[in-house]
Scaffold this motif. Structure first.
Motif, short mmCIF file in Angstrom:
data_model
loop_
_atom_site.label_atom_id
_atom_site.label_comp_id
_atom_site.label_asym_id
_atom_site.label_seq_id
_atom_site.Cartn_x
_atom_site.Cartn_y
_atom_site.Cartn_z
N GLU A 20 64.18 -12.09 37.21
CA GLU A 20 64.80 -12.98 38.19
C GLU A 20 66.05 -12.38 38.83
O GLU A 20 66.87 -13.08 39.40
N HIS A 21 66.18 -11.04 38.80
CA HIS A 21 67.40 -10.41 39.32
C HIS A 21 67.56 -10.67 40.82
O HIS A 21 66.59 -10.86 41.56
N VAL A 22 68.82 -10.69 41.23
CA VAL A 22 69.18 -10.89 42.64
C VAL A 22 69.02 -9.56 43.37
O VAL A 22 69.45 -8.53 42.87
N LYS A 23 68.38 -9.60 44.54
CA LYS A 23 68.23 -8.39 45.35
C LYS A 23 69.42 -8.29 46.30
O LYS A 23 69.61 -9.15 47.16
N ILE A 88 75.05 -6.02 38.06
CA ILE A 88 74.23 -4.81 38.09
C ILE A 88 74.12 -4.24 36.68
O ILE A 88 73.03 -3.87 36.23
N LEU A 89 75.25 -4.13 35.99
CA LEU A 89 75.26 -3.59 34.63
C LEU A 89 74.34 -4.38 33.71
O LEU A 89 73.67 -3.81 32.85
N ARG A 90 74.29 -5.68 33.88
CA ARG A 90 73.47 -6.56 33.00
C ARG A 90 72.02 -6.68 33.45
O ARG A 90 71.23 -7.37 32.81
#
Length: 94
Positions: A20-23, A88-90
């Motif tokens: 579900e990461h944000v682009k 980003i790191l996570r």
């Protein structure tokens, strides 16, 4: 050199992106005469990320050695750029 110092020199590794990461929107970098790198990820990866500051604003710079590209997030308040870098790191943003 103590192990802690070695880890700081190399920087953290970026977690794989979550489903579900944000682009993020990435742009060609504008030219700035001075950019300060505040924090960076490990150089052993093909893609590295840097939290940068210039002209009173901050942004994240992405360098992809495979594609030989450098892109940046929009310049914004430092608190917002730090949050994006942490995401980003996570693995919660790319």
């Amino acid at each position: 050199m103590p192990a802690g110092e070695l880890a700081e020199f190399h920087g953290p590794h970026v977690a794989p992106p979550t489903p579900e990461h944000v682009k993020l929107t990435w742009h060609q970098p504008p030219r700035a005469s001075r950019i300060r790198v505040i924090f960076h990820t490990c150089e052993c990866r093909e893609t590295t990320y840097e939290l940068c500051a210039t002209a009173g604003q901050s942004f994240v710079r992405r360098t992809d050695r495979t594609e030989q590209t450098v892109r940046e997030t929009p310049w914004t308040l430092t608190a917002i750029a730090r949050h994006v870098f942490e995401q980003i790191l996570r693995g919660k943003a790319r």
